[in-house]
Each structure stands twice: as structure tokens, then as C-alpha cells.
Design a protein around this motif. Structure first.
Motif, PDB file in Angstrom:
ATOM      1  N   TRP A  20       0.846  -1.185   0.000  1.00 16.68           N
ATOM      2  CA  TRP A  20       0.000   0.000   0.000  1.00 16.68           C
ATOM      3  C   TRP A  20       0.882   1.236   0.000  1.00 16.68           C
ATOM      4  O   TRP A  20       1.910   1.248   0.640  1.00 16.68           O
ATOM      5  CB  TRP A  20      -0.882  -0.009   1.247  1.00 16.68           C
ATOM      6  CG  TRP A  20      -1.911   1.063   1.239  1.00 16.68           C
ATOM      7  CD1 TRP A  20      -3.118   1.022   0.649  1.00 16.68           C
ATOM      8  CD2 TRP A  20      -1.795   2.354   1.824  1.00 16.68           C
ATOM      9  NE1 TRP A  20      -3.767   2.201   0.838  1.00 16.68           N
ATOM     10  CE2 TRP A  20      -2.977   3.045   1.560  1.00 16.68           C
ATOM     11  CE3 TRP A  20      -0.810   3.011   2.544  1.00 16.68           C
ATOM     12  CZ2 TRP A  20      -3.218   4.334   1.985  1.00 16.68           C
ATOM     13  CZ3 TRP A  20      -1.036   4.306   2.976  1.00 16.68           C
ATOM     14  CH2 TRP A  20      -2.238   4.951   2.699  1.00 16.68           C
ATOM     15  N   LEU A  47      -7.661 -10.435   0.349  1.00 15.22           N
ATOM     16  CA  LEU A  47      -7.292  -9.659   1.526  1.00 15.22           C
ATOM     17  C   LEU A  47      -6.727  -8.299   1.137  1.00 15.22           C
ATOM     18  O   LEU A  47      -7.025  -7.282   1.774  1.00 15.22           O
ATOM     19  CB  LEU A  47      -6.275 -10.426   2.367  1.00 15.22           C
ATOM     20  CG  LEU A  47      -5.820  -9.745   3.651  1.00 15.22           C
ATOM     21  CD1 LEU A  47      -7.002  -9.544   4.594  1.00 15.22           C
ATOM     22  CD2 LEU A  47      -4.747 -10.564   4.330  1.00 15.22           C
ATOM     23  N   ASN A  48      -5.944  -8.243   0.076  1.00 20.22           N
ATOM     24  CA  ASN A  48      -5.344  -6.978  -0.342  1.00 20.22           C
ATOM     25  C   ASN A  48      -6.381  -6.011  -0.886  1.00 20.22           C
ATOM     26  O   ASN A  48      -6.305  -4.810  -0.618  1.00 20.22           O
ATOM     27  CB  ASN A  48      -4.261  -7.234  -1.376  1.00 20.22           C
ATOM     28  CG  ASN A  48      -3.096  -7.970  -0.777  1.00 20.22           C
ATOM     29  OD1 ASN A  48      -2.615  -7.615   0.281  1.00 20.22           O
ATOM     30  ND2 ASN A  48      -2.656  -9.026  -1.435  1.00 20.22           N
ATOM     31  N   TRP A  50      -9.563  -5.916  -0.055  1.00 19.04           N
ATOM     32  CA  TRP A  50     -10.306  -5.442   1.111  1.00 19.04           C
ATOM     33  C   TRP A  50      -9.487  -4.405   1.883  1.00 19.04           C
ATOM     34  O   TRP A  50      -9.986  -3.343   2.239  1.00 19.04           O
ATOM     35  CB  TRP A  50     -10.657  -6.613   2.031  1.00 19.04           C
ATOM     36  CG  TRP A  50     -11.107  -6.146   3.367  1.00 19.04           C
ATOM     37  CD1 TRP A  50     -12.336  -5.643   3.690  1.00 19.04           C
ATOM     38  CD2 TRP A  50     -10.322  -6.074   4.564  1.00 19.04           C
ATOM     39  NE1 TRP A  50     -12.361  -5.274   5.017  1.00 19.04           N
ATOM     40  CE2 TRP A  50     -11.143  -5.535   5.576  1.00 19.04           C
ATOM     41  CE3 TRP A  50      -9.022  -6.419   4.882  1.00 19.04           C
ATOM     42  CZ2 TRP A  50     -10.692  -5.333   6.864  1.00 19.04           C
ATOM     43  CZ3 TRP A  50      -8.574  -6.215   6.181  1.00 19.04           C
ATOM     44  CH2 TRP A  50      -9.411  -5.687   7.150  1.00 19.04           C
ATOM     45  N   ARG A  51      -8.220  -4.720   2.131  1.00 14.80           N
ATOM     46  CA  ARG A  51      -7.363  -3.830   2.922  1.00 14.80           C
ATOM     47  C   ARG A  51      -7.157  -2.488   2.232  1.00 14.80           C
ATOM     48  O   ARG A  51      -7.278  -1.434   2.857  1.00 14.80           O
ATOM     49  CB  ARG A  51      -6.012  -4.517   3.173  1.00 14.80           C
ATOM     50  CG  ARG A  51      -5.092  -3.734   4.054  1.00 14.80           C
ATOM     51  CD  ARG A  51      -3.875  -4.566   4.436  1.00 14.80           C
ATOM     52  NE  ARG A  51      -3.285  -5.265   3.313  1.00 14.80           N
ATOM     53  CZ  ARG A  51      -2.195  -4.857   2.667  1.00 14.80           C
ATOM     54  NH1 ARG A  51      -1.591  -3.753   3.034  1.00 14.80           N
ATOM     55  NH2 ARG A  51      -1.709  -5.551   1.662  1.00 14.80           N
ATOM     56  N   PHE A  52      -6.859  -2.496   0.933  1.00 16.32           N
ATOM     57  CA  PHE A  52      -6.630  -1.240   0.212  1.00 16.32           C
ATOM     58  C   PHE A  52      -7.886  -0.376   0.215  1.00 16.32           C
ATOM     59  O   PHE A  52      -7.827   0.825   0.461  1.00 16.32           O
ATOM     60  CB  PHE A  52      -6.216  -1.516  -1.233  1.00 16.32           C
ATOM     61  CG  PHE A  52      -4.780  -1.935  -1.403  1.00 16.32           C
ATOM     62  CD1 PHE A  52      -4.030  -2.417  -0.350  1.00 16.32           C
ATOM     63  CD2 PHE A  52      -4.188  -1.862  -2.633  1.00 16.32           C
ATOM     64  CE1 PHE A  52      -2.725  -2.806  -0.513  1.00 16.32           C
ATOM     65  CE2 PHE A  52      -2.869  -2.245  -2.817  1.00 16.32           C
ATOM     66  CZ  PHE A  52      -2.136  -2.715  -1.748  1.00 16.32           C
ATOM     67  N   THR A  53      -9.044  -0.972  -0.056  1.00 13.15           N
ATOM     68  CA  THR A  53     -10.295  -0.209  -0.108  1.00 13.15           C
ATOM     69  C   THR A  53     -10.638   0.348   1.267  1.00 13.15           C
ATOM     70  O   THR A  53     -11.045   1.516   1.390  1.00 13.15           O
ATOM     71  CB  THR A  53     -11.441  -1.088  -0.630  1.00 13.15           C
ATOM     72  OG1 THR A  53     -11.044  -1.713  -1.850  1.00 13.15           O
ATOM     73  CG2 THR A  53     -12.692  -0.266  -0.875  1.00 13.15           C
ATOM     74  N   MET A  54     -10.470  -0.445   2.298  1.00 16.54           N
ATOM     75  CA  MET A  54     -10.782   0.011   3.646  1.00 16.54           C
ATOM     76  C   MET A  54      -9.843   1.131   4.084  1.00 16.54           C
ATOM     77  O   MET A  54     -10.289   2.139   4.645  1.00 16.54           O
ATOM     78  CB  MET A  54     -10.699  -1.184   4.613  1.00 16.54           C
ATOM     79  CG  MET A  54     -11.074  -0.872   6.040  1.00 16.54           C
ATOM     80  SD  MET A  54      -9.698  -0.368   7.084  1.00 16.54           S
ATOM     81  CE  MET A  54      -8.562  -1.702   6.899  1.00 16.54           C
ATOM     82  N   ILE A  55      -8.548   0.995   3.794  1.00 18.32           N
ATOM     83  CA  ILE A  55      -7.593   2.035   4.202  1.00 18.32           C
ATOM     84  C   ILE A  55      -7.881   3.347   3.480  1.00 18.32           C
ATOM     85  O   ILE A  55      -7.884   4.421   4.100  1.00 18.32           O
ATOM     86  CB  ILE A  55      -6.148   1.568   3.959  1.00 18.32           C
ATOM     87  CG1 ILE A  55      -5.772   0.478   4.960  1.00 18.32           C
ATOM     88  CG2 ILE A  55      -5.177   2.742   4.080  1.00 18.32           C
ATOM     89  CD1 ILE A  55      -4.435  -0.163   4.692  1.00 18.32           C
ATOM     90  N   PHE A 103     -14.805   2.537   7.977  1.00 20.55           N
ATOM     91  CA  PHE A 103     -14.254   1.184   8.083  1.00 20.55           C
ATOM     92  C   PHE A 103     -15.290   0.154   7.657  1.00 20.55           C
ATOM     93  O   PHE A 103     -14.987  -0.762   6.886  1.00 20.55           O
ATOM     94  CB  PHE A 103     -13.780   0.907   9.511  1.00 20.55           C
ATOM     95  CG  PHE A 103     -13.318  -0.502   9.721  1.00 20.55           C
ATOM     96  CD1 PHE A 103     -12.048  -0.889   9.336  1.00 20.55           C
ATOM     97  CD2 PHE A 103     -14.156  -1.439  10.292  1.00 20.55           C
ATOM     98  CE1 PHE A 103     -11.618  -2.182   9.515  1.00 20.55           C
ATOM     99  CE2 PHE A 103     -13.737  -2.740  10.475  1.00 20.55           C
ATOM    100  CZ  PHE A 103     -12.463  -3.119  10.084  1.00 20.55           C
ATOM    101  N   SER A 107     -15.020  -1.799   4.188  1.00 26.70           N
ATOM    102  CA  SER A 107     -14.919  -3.257   4.246  1.00 26.70           C
ATOM    103  C   SER A 107     -15.942  -3.918   3.333  1.00 26.70           C
ATOM    104  O   SER A 107     -15.625  -4.872   2.613  1.00 26.70           O
ATOM    105  CB  SER A 107     -15.110  -3.745   5.680  1.00 26.70           C
ATOM    106  OG  SER A 107     -14.061  -3.310   6.495  1.00 26.70           O
ATOM    107  N   GLY A 110     -14.835  -3.310  -0.218  1.00 22.50           N
ATOM    108  CA  GLY A 110     -13.651  -4.102  -0.531  1.00 22.50           C
ATOM    109  C   GLY A 110     -13.976  -5.561  -0.785  1.00 22.50           C
ATOM    110  O   GLY A 110     -13.462  -6.166  -1.735  1.00 22.50           O
TER     111      GLY A 110
END
Length: 152
Positions: A20, A47-48, A50-55, A103, A107, A110
Motif C-alpha cells: 500500500w 485480503l489486499n 479489502w485492505r486497500f479499499t478500507m484504508i 471502516f 470493508s 472491498g
């Protein structure tokens, strides 16, 4: 038979998901449109994505909610309607509630993006979570105008 990463195309020469924020211009010399189509279903990006979109959603919400909380603090401090103890909590509450809401929405977005892209055998560019996080926060800002005018 085990399936390794080498059995499907990865975007633009990566052997794994980029770190990221990983915002890069994907259409460089030697761009092949077939690189965005995977040969098989793969779960390396769930997982990536989801993580990128959430961040990105939480980061953009902080950019919106922190100034809004500071503005509410300044406006109520001028009118002297609340004590300083309560006034100091206003920006904190704005940031925490905005971050929690972003968040949750980030989530959901994502996970939905990960399922859609993997169902269509596509490999996602790292710009897509950035844009969906921005779209989410812009939708929140646009939706707030009717609430603000009703309150005022």
C-alpha cells in the motif's frame, strides 16, 4: 495438484500484490491488456483488495471529518453554548464515528470488489480501491447537504 501463482497473469510484472498505496500508472510501455485477465480463480488478492479499499476509505473520511469536527468546535466555541470539556470532545467524536462508519463501508466495498473481480477472472489495479474510497466519501459529502440544510 497444487496451483501456484505462476499459473495466472499478475498485473504488469508483479509476482505478488504491491504494498500500500502502490499507485502507479498501469499503461506503460509494453502494456498487454491480457495481463488484467486471470486464467483461473485466485484468492491472493482478496485480503489486499479489502485492505486497500478500507484504508483509502478511512483515510479519505479523516480528510473530511477532521475539518468538519474542527469547524463545529470553532462554531460552538464562538457561541459559548457548551463548556470546554464538551467542546473538546466534538472533533474527537467526529473523527471516531466517521472512521468507524468508513471502516464498515470500506470493508463492504472491498469484499464486494474482491468477489466481483475474482468472479470475472480480473486482476485489479491498485487505483480501483483508491477510486472507490474516494467515491464513498464524496457520496457521504453529497448526502450531507440535505441534512445540513434541514438543520439550518
Amino acid at each position: 495438484m497444487s496451483i501456484s501463482i505462476s499459473h495466472f497473469h499478475l498485473p504488469y510484472g508483479y509476482q505478488e500484490a504491491p504494498a500500500w498505496p502502490a499507485l502507479y500508472w498501469p499503461f506503460t510501455q509494453g502494456f498487454d491488456p491480457l495481463d488484467i485477465v486471470a486464467d483461473i480463480h485466485h484468492s491472493i488478492y482478496y485480503l489486499n483488495i479489502w485492505r486497500f479499499t478500507m484504508i483509502w476509505s478511512v483515510l479519505f473520511s479523516l480528510i473530511v471529518y477532521l475539518p468538519a469536527g474542527l469547524w463545529a468546535f470553532a462554531t460552538l466555541a464562538k457561541s459559548r453554548t457548551f463548556s470546554w470539556n464538551i467542546l473538546l470532545w466534538i472533533p474527537i467524536v467526529f473523527v471516531i464515528t466517521g472512521s468507524i462508519a468508513s471502516f464498515v463501508v470500506g470493508s463492504i466495498l472491498g469484499v464486494a470488489l474482491a468477489f466481483v473481480y475474482n468472479a470475472g477472472f480480473f486482476v485489479m489495479s491498485s487505483w480501483i480501491p483508491f477510486l472507490w474510497g474516494l467515491i464513498h466519501v464524496l457520496a457521504v459529502v453529497i448526502g450531507s447537504y440535505s441534512t445540513i440544510t434541514a438543520i439550518l
